[in-house]
Design a protein around this motif. Structure first.
Motif, PDB file in Angstrom:
ATOM      1  N   GLY A  86      34.666  95.206  27.066  1.00 41.46           N
ATOM      2  CA  GLY A  86      34.188  95.046  28.436  1.00 41.46           C
ATOM      3  C   GLY A  86      33.231  93.891  28.639  1.00 41.46           C
ATOM      4  N   ASP A  87      33.155  92.937  27.691  1.00 41.75           N
ATOM      5  CA  ASP A  87      32.304  91.756  27.891  1.00 41.75           C
ATOM      6  C   ASP A  87      32.774  90.977  29.115  1.00 41.75           C
ATOM      7  OD1 ASP A  87      30.749  92.229  25.663  1.00 41.75           O
ATOM      8  OD2 ASP A  87      32.034  91.064  24.326  1.00 41.75           O
ATOM      9  N   ALA A  88      31.814  90.429  29.878  1.00 40.02           N
ATOM     10  CA  ALA A  88      32.129  89.618  31.055  1.00 40.02           C
ATOM     11  C   ALA A  88      31.480  88.246  30.910  1.00 40.02           C
ATOM     12  CB  ALA A  88      31.660  90.299  32.325  1.00 40.02           C
TER      13      ALA A  88
ATOM     14  N   ASP B  80      32.037  86.130  36.546  1.00 41.42           N
ATOM     15  CA  ASP B  80      31.979  87.514  36.071  1.00 41.42           C
ATOM     16  C   ASP B  80      33.365  87.993  35.640  1.00 41.42           C
ATOM     17  OD1 ASP B  80      30.362  89.678  35.437  1.00 41.42           O
ATOM     18  OD2 ASP B  80      30.760  90.714  37.318  1.00 41.42           O
ATOM     19  N   HIS B  81      34.010  87.193  34.828  1.00 40.89           N
ATOM     20  CA  HIS B  81      35.373  87.459  34.370  1.00 40.89           C
ATOM     21  C   HIS B  81      35.343  88.390  33.157  1.00 40.89           C
ATOM     22  CE1 HIS B  81      39.544  86.731  33.227  1.00 40.89           C
ATOM     23  NE2 HIS B  81      39.142  86.367  32.016  1.00 40.89           N
ATOM     24  N   THR B  82      36.022  89.523  33.237  1.00 39.05           N
ATOM     25  CA  THR B  82      36.071  90.476  32.132  1.00 39.05           C
ATOM     26  C   THR B  82      37.038  89.976  31.065  1.00 39.05           C
ATOM     27  OG1 THR B  82      35.569  92.339  33.587  1.00 39.05           O
ATOM     28  CG2 THR B  82      36.552  92.854  31.458  1.00 39.05           C
TER      29      THR B  82
ATOM     30  N   THR C 191      39.454  89.984  27.824  1.00 38.70           N
ATOM     31  CA  THR C 191      40.403  90.874  27.153  1.00 38.70           C
ATOM     32  C   THR C 191      40.942  90.152  25.924  1.00 38.70           C
ATOM     33  OG1 THR C 191      42.372  90.082  28.326  1.00 38.70           O
ATOM     34  CG2 THR C 191      41.056  91.794  29.413  1.00 38.70           C
TER      35      THR C 191
ATOM     36  N   ASP D 158      28.096  91.348  31.578  1.00 38.54           N
ATOM     37  CA  ASP D 158      27.985  92.638  30.887  1.00 38.54           C
ATOM     38  C   ASP D 158      28.261  92.464  29.396  1.00 38.54           C
ATOM     39  OD1 ASP D 158      27.355  93.959  33.197  1.00 38.54           O
ATOM     40  OD2 ASP D 158      29.415  94.572  33.629  1.00 38.54           O
TER      41      ASP D 158
ATOM     42  N   GLY E   7      29.216  94.887  27.404  1.00 39.40           N
ATOM     43  CA  GLY E   7      30.228  95.820  26.938  1.00 39.40           C
ATOM     44  C   GLY E   7      29.636  96.923  26.085  1.00 39.40           C
TER      45      GLY E   7
ATOM     46  N   ASN F  75      26.958  90.066  24.152  1.00 38.49           N
ATOM     47  CA  ASN F  75      28.156  89.527  24.770  1.00 38.49           C
ATOM     48  C   ASN F  75      28.766  88.485  23.824  1.00 38.49           C
ATOM     49  OD1 ASN F  75      29.568  87.338  26.452  1.00 38.49           O
ATOM     50  ND2 ASN F  75      29.328  88.956  27.961  1.00 38.49           N
TER      51      ASN F  75
END
Length: 283
Positions: free
Chosen positions: A203-205, A218-220, A222, A245, A247, A252
């Motif tokens: 869930g890192d952004a 603020d791109h999550t 994947t 975030d 995660g 991060n």
């Protein structure tokens, strides 16, 4: 003596105009490219470029056949003949589009080669919507005529080979964090940038800025690579990676790949939320 000087002056002016006209004719003109734009895990659309090139820059339009209608966009173009590279950036729609249509503005990096009087162009693209959110990415396949600008000048001598992304050589692997600016010597007119979560997807952004302007917000992250094709603006271009975030497993962490022709730079960004790392590309 006076008459000779006047005549000679007129002759020089005429000769200069003839040389100037020849130079302009060799460096500018119309260019029409046809092919397809292929979205990753998505549709394929017919794609056409009608360009007017002057020197190393140009303008024109792109035409995409979509949902039974022709979507026309204004485009800007940069050309590097020595590398056989063309960068096309869509910047505005021509005409009113339906409110229900999701418009994705494309930036594409095209590399060309000539064969039997034709130009074959292949490349990658990324697209953003009006809110600067990445909407599509994928590939392009197009053809043109070697007699059209800019290709006929490129055939005068064989330029340096620009390999496909898969053939690039890893030049550096490094870590970046707050307070440490990474500086890279750069050759290409664009930076092909990929970002993803290379570890546990938790869930890192991430927010990415180019010279202070947002590329991603603020791109999550994947496991899938998100690709951006970014035209460079000057002698120094700064990319800032701002941690969002963290995660489930702080801090991060983001994997970053920068591609410059046949060289690639693999980097890992480690930062706490709200902190940032910078990469400066220097020409």
């Amino acid at each position: 003596m006076h008459l000779i000087r006047i005549f000679f002056g007129k002759w020089v002016s005429l000769l200069f105009c003839m040389l100037l006209a020849t130079a302009l004719h060799a460096q500018q003109g119309k260019c029409v490219l046809k092919g397809n734009i292929i979205a990753k895990d998505g549709p394929t659309y017919p794609y056409r470029l009608e360009l007017d090139i002057a020197g190393t820059t140009g303008k024109g339009i792109s035409i995409t056949e979509q949902d039974g209608m022709s979507v026309r966009m204004k485009v800007n173009v940069q050309v590097r003949r020595d590398m056989k590279v063309m960068v096309v950036t869509e910047n505005a729609a021509l005409g009113k589009l339906p409110d229900s249509m999701d418009v994705c503005y494309v930036t594409a990096l095209l590399r060309w080669k000539t064969k039997k009087g034709k130009v074959q162009l292949t490349g990658v693209f990324s697209g953003k919507d009006k809110n600067k959110v990445v909407c599509y990415q994928g590939t392009l396949e197009m053809t043109g005529d070697t007699n059209e600008v800019p290709f006929k000048e490129a055939t005068a001598k064989e330029p340096a080979k620009i390999p496909a992304i898969a053939d690039t050589i890893t030049t550096a692997t490094d870590k970046i964090t707050e307070g440490v600016d990474k500086r890279l010597q750069w050759r290409s007119p664009v930076c092909t940038l990929e970002v993803w979560d290379g570890g546990v997807v938790d869930g890192d952004a991430l927010t990415i800025l180019h010279n202070g302007a947002p590329l991603l917000t603020d791109h999550t992250l994947t496991g899938e690579h998100t690709r951006l094709v970014v035209p460079l603006t000057g002698k120094n271009d700064t990319f800032t990676f701002v941690a969002g975030d963290e995660g489930a497993a702080p801090p991060n962490t983001a994997q970053i790949l920068l591609i410059d022709g046949d060289e690639r730079y693999d980097l890992t960004a480690f930062n706490k939320k709200g902190r940032s790392a910078k990469i400066v590309l220097t020409k």
